[in-house]
Structures are given as structure tokens and as C-alpha cells.
Design a protein around this motif. Structure first.
Motif, PDB file in Angstrom:
ATOM      1  N   ASP A  37     -45.229-115.484  40.545  1.00  0.00           N
ATOM      2  CA  ASP A  37     -45.870-116.171  39.523  1.00  0.00           C
ATOM      3  C   ASP A  37     -45.339-115.927  38.125  1.00  0.00           C
ATOM      4  O   ASP A  37     -45.934-116.261  37.222  1.00  0.00           O
ATOM      5  CB  ASP A  37     -47.388-116.160  39.434  1.00  0.00           C
ATOM      6  N   LYS A  38     -44.124-115.094  38.083  1.00  0.00           N
ATOM      7  CA  LYS A  38     -43.885-115.038  36.551  1.00  0.00           C
ATOM      8  C   LYS A  38     -42.539-115.929  36.050  1.00  0.00           C
ATOM      9  O   LYS A  38     -42.058-115.708  34.853  1.00  0.00           O
ATOM     10  CB  LYS A  38     -43.137-113.766  36.706  1.00  0.00           C
ATOM     11  N   ASN A  39     -42.134-116.682  36.855  1.00  0.00           N
ATOM     12  CA  ASN A  39     -40.894-117.703  36.186  1.00  0.00           C
ATOM     13  C   ASN A  39     -39.865-116.795  35.746  1.00  0.00           C
ATOM     14  O   ASN A  39     -39.396-117.052  34.452  1.00  0.00           O
ATOM     15  CB  ASN A  39     -41.826-118.630  35.374  1.00  0.00           C
ATOM     16  N   PRO A  40     -39.316-115.788  36.624  1.00  0.00           N
ATOM     17  CA  PRO A  40     -38.445-114.813  35.841  1.00  0.00           C
ATOM     18  C   PRO A  40     -36.922-115.670  35.305  1.00  0.00           C
ATOM     19  O   PRO A  40     -36.627-116.544  35.879  1.00  0.00           O
ATOM     20  CB  PRO A  40     -37.893-113.885  37.002  1.00  0.00           C
ATOM     21  N   LEU A  41     -36.578-114.880  34.261  1.00  0.00           N
ATOM     22  CA  LEU A  41     -35.264-115.361  33.705  1.00  0.00           C
ATOM     23  C   LEU A  41     -34.210-114.463  34.171  1.00  0.00           C
ATOM     24  O   LEU A  41     -34.352-113.119  33.886  1.00  0.00           O
ATOM     25  CB  LEU A  41     -35.293-115.474  32.266  1.00  0.00           C
ATOM     26  N   PHE A  42     -33.269-114.803  35.055  1.00  0.00           N
ATOM     27  CA  PHE A  42     -32.281-113.905  35.563  1.00  0.00           C
ATOM     28  C   PHE A  42     -31.133-113.746  34.430  1.00  0.00           C
ATOM     29  O   PHE A  42     -30.774-114.950  33.926  1.00  0.00           O
ATOM     30  CB  PHE A  42     -31.755-114.219  36.888  1.00  0.00           C
ATOM     31  N   LEU A  43     -30.710-112.725  34.132  1.00  0.00           N
ATOM     32  CA  LEU A  43     -29.652-112.669  33.066  1.00  0.00           C
ATOM     33  C   LEU A  43     -28.586-111.850  33.895  1.00  0.00           C
ATOM     34  O   LEU A  43     -28.494-110.673  33.869  1.00  0.00           O
ATOM     35  CB  LEU A  43     -30.236-111.769  31.804  1.00  0.00           C
ATOM     36  N   CYS A  64     -37.742-119.900  38.979  1.00  0.00           N
ATOM     37  CA  CYS A  64     -36.819-119.002  38.039  1.00  0.00           C
ATOM     38  C   CYS A  64     -35.656-119.793  37.329  1.00  0.00           C
ATOM     39  O   CYS A  64     -35.521-120.756  37.529  1.00  0.00           O
ATOM     40  CB  CYS A  64     -36.112-117.862  38.966  1.00  0.00           C
ATOM     41  N   GLU A  65     -35.182-119.179  36.279  1.00  0.00           N
ATOM     42  CA  GLU A  65     -33.953-119.522  35.521  1.00  0.00           C
ATOM     43  C   GLU A  65     -32.995-118.461  35.725  1.00  0.00           C
ATOM     44  O   GLU A  65     -33.201-117.232  35.874  1.00  0.00           O
ATOM     45  CB  GLU A  65     -34.616-119.874  34.204  1.00  0.00           C
ATOM     46  N   ILE A  66     -31.704-119.050  35.520  1.00  0.00           N
ATOM     47  CA  ILE A  66     -30.673-118.005  35.149  1.00  0.00           C
ATOM     48  C   ILE A  66     -29.963-118.307  34.053  1.00  0.00           C
ATOM     49  O   ILE A  66     -29.597-119.354  33.678  1.00  0.00           O
ATOM     50  CB  ILE A  66     -29.770-117.863  36.568  1.00  0.00           C
ATOM     51  N   SER A  67     -29.328-117.289  33.262  1.00  0.00           N
ATOM     52  CA  SER A  67     -28.550-117.416  32.267  1.00  0.00           C
ATOM     53  C   SER A  67     -27.374-116.319  32.352  1.00  0.00           C
ATOM     54  O   SER A  67     -27.661-115.507  33.141  1.00  0.00           O
ATOM     55  CB  SER A  67     -28.913-117.548  30.863  1.00  0.00           C
ATOM     56  N   PHE A  68     -26.422-116.331  31.400  1.00  0.00           N
ATOM     57  CA  PHE A  68     -25.287-115.392  31.718  1.00  0.00           C
ATOM     58  C   PHE A  68     -24.995-114.819  30.249  1.00  0.00           C
ATOM     59  O   PHE A  68     -25.090-115.484  29.051  1.00  0.00           O
ATOM     60  CB  PHE A  68     -24.112-116.099  32.054  1.00  0.00           C
ATOM     61  N   VAL A  69     -24.845-113.569  30.370  1.00  0.00           N
ATOM     62  CA  VAL A  69     -24.491-112.801  29.088  1.00  0.00           C
ATOM     63  C   VAL A  69     -23.218-111.935  29.368  1.00  0.00           C
ATOM     64  O   VAL A  69     -22.923-111.652  30.563  1.00  0.00           O
ATOM     65  CB  VAL A  69     -25.687-111.771  28.484  1.00  0.00           C
ATOM     66  N   LYS A  70     -22.637-111.443  28.112  1.00  0.00           N
ATOM     67  CA  LYS A  70     -21.181-110.753  28.344  1.00  0.00           C
ATOM     68  C   LYS A  70     -21.344-109.433  27.400  1.00  0.00           C
ATOM     69  O   LYS A  70     -22.150-109.533  26.487  1.00  0.00           O
ATOM     70  CB  LYS A  70     -20.044-111.682  27.899  1.00  0.00           C
ATOM     71  N   GLY A  95     -41.772-112.948  25.376  1.00  0.00           N
ATOM     72  CA  GLY A  95     -42.680-113.189  26.384  1.00  0.00           C
ATOM     73  C   GLY A  95     -42.295-113.340  27.765  1.00  0.00           C
ATOM     74  O   GLY A  95     -43.118-113.399  28.847  1.00  0.00           O
ATOM     75  N   ARG A  96     -40.781-113.561  27.998  1.00  0.00           N
ATOM     76  CA  ARG A  96     -40.359-113.737  29.272  1.00  0.00           C
ATOM     77  C   ARG A  96     -40.278-112.480  30.116  1.00  0.00           C
ATOM     78  O   ARG A  96     -39.982-111.436  29.911  1.00  0.00           O
ATOM     79  CB  ARG A  96     -38.968-114.390  29.215  1.00  0.00           C
ATOM     80  N   THR A  97     -40.287-112.732  31.578  1.00  0.00           N
ATOM     81  CA  THR A  97     -40.276-111.708  32.576  1.00  0.00           C
ATOM     82  C   THR A  97     -38.625-111.679  32.630  1.00  0.00           C
ATOM     83  O   THR A  97     -38.172-112.753  33.207  1.00  0.00           O
ATOM     84  CB  THR A  97     -40.677-112.047  34.009  1.00  0.00           C
ATOM     85  N   VAL A  98     -37.849-110.853  32.181  1.00  0.00           N
ATOM     86  CA  VAL A  98     -36.472-110.816  32.425  1.00  0.00           C
ATOM     87  C   VAL A  98     -35.759-109.928  33.495  1.00  0.00           C
ATOM     88  O   VAL A  98     -36.255-108.717  33.427  1.00  0.00           O
ATOM     89  CB  VAL A  98     -35.766-110.457  30.904  1.00  0.00           C
ATOM     90  N   VAL A  99     -34.892-110.352  34.157  1.00  0.00           N
ATOM     91  CA  VAL A  99     -34.308-109.393  35.228  1.00  0.00           C
ATOM     92  C   VAL A  99     -32.809-109.551  35.018  1.00  0.00           C
ATOM     93  O   VAL A  99     -32.166-110.519  35.274  1.00  0.00           O
ATOM     94  CB  VAL A  99     -34.493-110.004  36.599  1.00  0.00           C
ATOM     95  N   LEU A 126     -38.811-106.241  31.021  1.00  0.00           N
ATOM     96  CA  LEU A 126     -37.512-106.314  31.357  1.00  0.00           C
ATOM     97  C   LEU A 126     -37.358-105.355  32.769  1.00  0.00           C
ATOM     98  O   LEU A 126     -37.826-104.312  33.071  1.00  0.00           O
ATOM     99  CB  LEU A 126     -36.703-105.406  30.421  1.00  0.00           C
ATOM    100  N   HIS A 127     -36.852-105.885  33.744  1.00  0.00           N
ATOM    101  CA  HIS A 127     -36.290-105.330  34.891  1.00  0.00           C
ATOM    102  C   HIS A 127     -34.668-105.277  35.302  1.00  0.00           C
ATOM    103  O   HIS A 127     -34.223-106.097  34.551  1.00  0.00           O
ATOM    104  CB  HIS A 127     -36.908-106.135  36.054  1.00  0.00           C
ATOM    105  N   ILE A 128     -34.318-104.387  36.067  1.00  0.00           N
ATOM    106  CA  ILE A 128     -32.739-104.336  36.370  1.00  0.00           C
ATOM    107  C   ILE A 128     -33.019-104.367  37.676  1.00  0.00           C
ATOM    108  O   ILE A 128     -33.400-103.810  38.501  1.00  0.00           O
ATOM    109  CB  ILE A 128     -32.406-102.715  36.045  1.00  0.00           C
ATOM    110  N   CYS A 129     -31.846-105.491  37.934  1.00  0.00           N
ATOM    111  CA  CYS A 129     -31.575-105.496  39.608  1.00  0.00           C
ATOM    112  C   CYS A 129     -29.985-105.399  39.496  1.00  0.00           C
ATOM    113  O   CYS A 129     -29.040-106.195  38.922  1.00  0.00           O
ATOM    114  CB  CYS A 129     -31.745-107.067  40.024  1.00  0.00           C
ATOM    115  N   THR A 130     -29.561-104.285  40.349  1.00  0.00           N
ATOM    116  CA  THR A 130     -28.126-104.149  40.562  1.00  0.00           C
ATOM    117  C   THR A 130     -27.617-104.334  41.936  1.00  0.00           C
ATOM    118  O   THR A 130     -28.265-103.823  42.840  1.00  0.00           O
ATOM    119  CB  THR A 130     -27.643-102.651  39.919  1.00  0.00           C
TER     120      THR A 130
END
Ligand code: 5GP
Ligand code: MG
Length: 179
Positions: A37-43, A64-70, A95-99, A126-130
Motif C-alpha cells: 500500500d506504499k506506491n513505491p518509487l523504484f530508483l 509503483c513508479e520507476i525512475s533512473f539515476v546515475k 514522503g515517498r517510499t523509495v526502493v 529508503l530501501h535497498i534492492c540488489t
């Protein structure tokens, strides 16, 4: 077993695509449960995570949403040595749940830097997914909640990971063969 050569190094098949996808699916299912229920933003951290991010996201069944960083390396002062700067983050993450989606955590310095930078922008969490973790190499304390696979210290390529920019398109993960 498949043997390939990239530039001066020889690699052999280590984790076949089918097995990778089973682990990617399993980690996606954990996220589906935890962040429903967090609508996470995957980075996703480019370049290495582009294949993993594409497969992971297609196993995500929650909104969910996704975006990209470098991470851009630049030479800091002599005392600080190489500094990595996060570029391309245009989203408001307050305020976002960021993965954070990463290809591999080795010493953990890159992830530490990411957490520090993103932490200044008031994320909700902030969460890490590797995809991969080399537990024996980890130097900094990190809470890595989502790990698809743990591997030994050997250098690997394929499934998005490169050797001198080559080999990212390989479907399987390969490990270096000692000469
Ligand atoms: P760390 O900052 O955790 O030491 O390093 C993370 C980065 O090092 C990864 O994002 C990746 O770019 C690179 N890296 C670490 N181990 C490997 C490896 O076995 N193969 C490849 N291709 N890159 C690696
Ligand atoms: Mg990376």
C-alpha cells in the motif's frame, strides 16, 4: 558450461538466466508483500541495473513508479579522492517510499553514498534492492532488505554488468576464470 572471452579475460557461465529469473521473482514477491500500500518509487542505478530493473518491475504487481539515476565519478580534491555524485534525480521523493535498485553491492561504498544523498531529500523511507551481494566484501554497515542472490568475491559479468563496458547484453551471469 559456456566459455567466453571479453578483451583479455576469460569467463564461464555461473548463473543461468532461468535461475536468475527465479531469484528476481522471489525478491519481487517480497516487495509486493512488504510495500503493497506504499506506491513505491523504484530508483534504478544506471548503467548496471537496467536489465535487473526491467525484469524486477515486471514481477511487481502492486502500484509503483520507476525512475533512473546515475552515479557520476569526478575527481575531488586530493584528500577526498574520487567522489560520486547522484545525477538525474528529477522526482520529488519527499514522503515517498523509495526502493533503490542496484546491480551489485560489493564494498557498499556506492550504496552508502546513495543513501546519504537521497536521505537529504526527505524520503518517507529508503530501501535497498540488489540483484547481487558479495557479503565477504562489505565494508560499511548497510541494511540491505532485498537481495536476489549472494555470491563469492569473484568478478562477474552479464545480465547488465560489464567488464570495461562489454558484456552487459549477456543473458546469463558469467564469472572470471583464473588463467
Ligand atoms: P561498491 O561501491 O559496493 O564497492 O561497488 C559497487 C559497484 O562496483 C557496482 O555497482 C558495480 O558497478 C561494481 N562491481 C562490483 N563488483 C563487480 C563485479 O563483480 N562485476 C562487475 N561487472 N561490477 C562490479
Ligand atoms: Mg551498480
Amino acid at each position: 558450461m559456456n566459455i567466453i572471452k571479453i578483451k583479455d579475460l576469460t569467463f564461464k557461465t555461473f548463473i543461468p538466466e532461468k535461475e536468475i529469473l527465479q531469484h528476481v521473482k522471489a525478491v519481487a514477491e517480497e516487495i509486493n508483500r512488504d510495500l503493497a500500500d506504499k506506491n513505491p518509487l523504484f530508483l534504478a542505478v544506471l548503467n548496471g541495473s537496467f536489465v535487473f530493473a526491467a525484469d524486477l518491475l515486471r514481477y511487481i504487481t502492486i502500484p509503483c513508479e520507476i525512475s533512473f539515476v546515475k552515479l557520476a565519478s569526478y575527481q575531488g580534491t586530493i584528500s577526498t579522492g574520487e567522489v560520486k555524485e547522484v545525477i538525474g534525480l528529477n522526482e520529488d521523493i519527499s514522503g515517498r517510499t523509495v526502493v533503490i535498485v542496484e546491480d551489485i553491492v560489493d564494498t557498499g561504498q556506492t550504496m552508502k553514498r546513495m543513501l546519504e544523498t537521497l536521505g537529504t531529500r526527505n524520503p518517507g523511507s529508503l530501501h535497498i534492492c540488489t540483484l547481487l551481494l558479495k557479503p565477504e566484501k562489505l565494508q560499511v554497515p548497510l541494511n540491505i532488505e532485498y537481495v536476489a542472490m549472494e555470491i563469492p568475491n569473484d568478478f562477474i559479468v552479464g545480465y547488465g554488468l560489464d567488464y570495461d563496458q562489454q558484456g552487459r547484453q549477456l543473458r546469463d551471469i558469467y564469472t572470471v576464470v583464473e588463467p
